[in-house]
Write an enzyme that holds these catalytic residues in place. Structure first.
Site, PDB file in Angstrom:
ATOM      1  N   TYR A  91      34.727  79.210  54.844  1.00  0.00           N
ATOM      2  CA  TYR A  91      35.649  78.549  55.792  1.00  0.00           C
ATOM      3  C   TYR A  91      37.096  78.948  55.532  1.00  0.00           C
ATOM      4  O   TYR A  91      37.895  79.044  56.465  1.00  0.00           O
ATOM      5  CB  TYR A  91      35.463  77.019  55.758  1.00  0.00           C
ATOM      6  CG  TYR A  91      34.178  76.623  56.435  1.00  0.00           C
ATOM      7  CD1 TYR A  91      33.020  76.369  55.693  1.00  0.00           C
ATOM      8  CD2 TYR A  91      34.086  76.596  57.824  1.00  0.00           C
ATOM      9  CE1 TYR A  91      31.818  76.068  56.320  1.00  0.00           C
ATOM     10  CE2 TYR A  91      32.881  76.297  58.467  1.00  0.00           C
ATOM     11  CZ  TYR A  91      31.753  76.041  57.703  1.00  0.00           C
ATOM     12  OH  TYR A  91      30.554  75.767  58.343  1.00  0.00           O
ATOM     13  N   ASP A  94      37.973  76.639  66.123  1.00  0.00           N
ATOM     14  CA  ASP A  94      39.313  77.257  66.113  1.00  0.00           C
ATOM     15  C   ASP A  94      40.272  76.351  66.889  1.00  0.00           C
ATOM     16  O   ASP A  94      39.864  75.378  67.498  1.00  0.00           O
ATOM     17  CB  ASP A  94      39.261  78.688  66.708  1.00  0.00           C
ATOM     18  CG  ASP A  94      38.837  78.708  68.186  1.00  0.00           C
ATOM     19  OD1 ASP A  94      37.936  79.496  68.543  1.00  0.00           O
ATOM     20  OD2 ASP A  94      39.406  77.930  68.978  1.00  0.00           O
ATOM     21  N   HIS A 112      32.175  69.906  67.074  1.00  0.00           N
ATOM     22  CA  HIS A 112      31.708  70.458  65.793  1.00  0.00           C
ATOM     23  C   HIS A 112      32.814  70.447  64.740  1.00  0.00           C
ATOM     24  O   HIS A 112      32.707  71.126  63.717  1.00  0.00           O
ATOM     25  CB  HIS A 112      31.191  71.885  65.981  1.00  0.00           C
ATOM     26  CG  HIS A 112      29.893  71.925  66.739  1.00  0.00           C
ATOM     27  ND1 HIS A 112      29.399  73.084  67.264  1.00  0.00           N
ATOM     28  CD2 HIS A 112      29.000  70.960  67.052  1.00  0.00           C
ATOM     29  CE1 HIS A 112      28.235  72.836  67.874  1.00  0.00           C
ATOM     30  NE2 HIS A 112      27.981  71.540  67.765  1.00  0.00           N
ATOM     31  N   CYS A 131      37.641  63.928  53.353  1.00  0.00           N
ATOM     32  CA  CYS A 131      37.399  63.504  51.963  1.00  0.00           C
ATOM     33  C   CYS A 131      36.077  62.741  51.881  1.00  0.00           C
ATOM     34  O   CYS A 131      35.898  61.722  52.562  1.00  0.00           O
ATOM     35  CB  CYS A 131      38.542  62.603  51.482  1.00  0.00           C
ATOM     36  SG  CYS A 131      38.250  61.920  49.828  1.00  0.00           S
ATOM     37  N   CYS A 142      42.416  64.978  47.359  1.00  0.00           N
ATOM     38  CA  CYS A 142      42.566  64.323  48.665  1.00  0.00           C
ATOM     39  C   CYS A 142      43.980  63.752  48.749  1.00  0.00           C
ATOM     40  O   CYS A 142      44.387  63.001  47.846  1.00  0.00           O
ATOM     41  CB  CYS A 142      41.535  63.192  48.789  1.00  0.00           C
ATOM     42  SG  CYS A 142      41.887  62.067  50.154  1.00  0.00           S
ATOM     43  N   GLY A 166      30.936  80.459  77.784  1.00  0.00           N
ATOM     44  CA  GLY A 166      30.867  81.195  76.519  1.00  0.00           C
ATOM     45  C   GLY A 166      29.977  80.592  75.467  1.00  0.00           C
ATOM     46  O   GLY A 166      30.293  80.651  74.275  1.00  0.00           O
ATOM     47  N   THR A 167      28.835  80.035  75.894  1.00  0.00           N
ATOM     48  CA  THR A 167      27.910  79.516  74.886  1.00  0.00           C
ATOM     49  C   THR A 167      26.501  80.007  75.203  1.00  0.00           C
ATOM     50  O   THR A 167      26.109  80.136  76.358  1.00  0.00           O
ATOM     51  CB  THR A 167      27.943  77.971  74.792  1.00  0.00           C
ATOM     52  OG1 THR A 167      27.032  77.534  73.772  1.00  0.00           O
ATOM     53  CG2 THR A 167      27.592  77.305  76.109  1.00  0.00           C
ATOM     54  N   SER A 168      25.744  80.294  74.116  1.00  0.00           N
ATOM     55  CA  SER A 168      24.404  80.887  74.294  1.00  0.00           C
ATOM     56  C   SER A 168      23.355  79.830  74.610  1.00  0.00           C
ATOM     57  O   SER A 168      22.200  80.162  74.867  1.00  0.00           O
ATOM     58  CB  SER A 168      24.009  81.636  73.012  1.00  0.00           C
ATOM     59  OG  SER A 168      23.942  80.714  71.920  1.00  0.00           O
ATOM     60  N   ASN A 176      29.606  82.966  81.719  1.00  0.00           N
ATOM     61  CA  ASN A 176      29.217  83.568  80.437  1.00  0.00           C
ATOM     62  C   ASN A 176      29.054  85.070  80.592  1.00  0.00           C
ATOM     63  O   ASN A 176      28.828  85.580  81.696  1.00  0.00           O
ATOM     64  CB  ASN A 176      27.895  82.935  79.961  1.00  0.00           C
ATOM     65  CG  ASN A 176      27.724  83.035  78.459  1.00  0.00           C
ATOM     66  OD1 ASN A 176      28.590  82.629  77.691  1.00  0.00           O
ATOM     67  ND2 ASN A 176      26.604  83.606  78.038  1.00  0.00           N
TER      68      ASN A 176
END
Ligand code: APR
Ligand code: ZN
Length: 240
Positions: free
Chosen positions: A56, A94, A109, A117, A136, A176-178, A202
């Site tokens: 990440y 993003d 998501h 934390c 934290c 834009g998603t499968s 898409n």
């Protein structure tokens, strides 16, 4: 028939592809280079937090080198110029929708630039690297910070609000998603069953293509601005 239609938009990695952000399941996508079980599950994080933080941190650092594209900007324009209800739900972590000016936005998501934390449950903006010893900012504990993203097997965020908006909307737009990952992949059915018109924008037909009333296939920076232009020219085209 009063007022302009209520619109819900769902976006996936494909909307950020032309900004230079990798998608997951395209050729050379993220899941062709990383094992999702190792870097995108609670079990993987428990087994090897260093590896997950590294995954990440690399993606978070990448945010500095990318910027919103015409598709992100078109959805921000639609939010601000459409007179009816509007909600943008993104699977992406993003910050390109925010940087394009979207405000009625839910990250189902989670977000790369947020930290959670595990000790006190507080969330904090997190623009820089995170590691297993990051303290934290709220409770000061170390060893409990994790990326504020939803891993496989975890419940996505804001689902109550999202289901409510889907059941009320007149128009559902998927960009834009499968259509591989639930619950997002099932949103088209909830909206369609509630009488909404459903459209997929898409690069290519998604797994859920047969569930949509309409589809326009092409690159997001081409098809999304054109579709938003069409919608704003005929604001009342979709009313249940
Ligand atoms: N324009 C439009 N669509 C595009 C473009 C583009 N330039 N480039 C790729 N696409 C499409 C692909 O055809 C594909 O259907 O975007 C989709 C990307 O699919 P995925 O890589 O599976 O990404 P996404 O659907 O967002 O994945 C959902 O899976 O791994 C999890 O949490 C992760 O949020 C992610 C979720
Ligand atoms: Zn804490």
């Amino acid at each position: 028939m009063s007022g302009a239609p209520s619109i819900v938009v769902l976006t996936g990695a494909g909307i950020s592809a032309e900004s230079g952000v990798d998608t997951f399941r395209d050729k050379d996508g993220i899941w062709s280079r990383y094992d999702m079980n190792e870097v995108a599950t609670p079990e993987g994080f428990a087994r090897n937090p260093l590896k997950v933080h590294g995954f990440y941190n690399e993606r978070r650092r990448g945010l500095a080198g990318v910027k919103p594209n015409a598709a992100h900007e078109a959805l921000a324009r639609l939010e601000h110029e459409h007179r009816g209800e509007f909600l943008l739900v993104t699977q992406n972590i993003d910050d390109l929708h925010e940087r394009a000016g979207s405000t009625k936005l839910l990250h189902m998501h989670g977000k790369l630039d947020s930290g959670l934390c595990g000790n006190c449950g507080q969330r904090h903006g997190w623009p820089g690297d995170m590691d297993a010893f990051s303290p934290c900012p709220a409770c000061g504990s170390t060893g409990h910070m994790r990326p504020d993203v939803v891993w496989f097997g975890e419940m996505p965020y804001h689902m109550g609000e999202i289901w409510e908006a889907l059941s009320r909307c007149d128009l559902f737009i998927s960009v834009g998603t499968s259509g591989n990952v639930y619950p997002a992949a099932g949103f088209v059915e909830i909206a369609g069953d509630s009488g909404a018109h459903t459209i997929e924008l898409n690069l290519e037909p998604s797994e859920g293509i047969t569930l949509f009333d309409e589809a326009i296939h092409g690159r997001a920076t081409q098809v999304v601005p054109a579709y938003v232009e069409r919608l704003l020219a005929e604001p009342n085209r979709y009313r249940k």
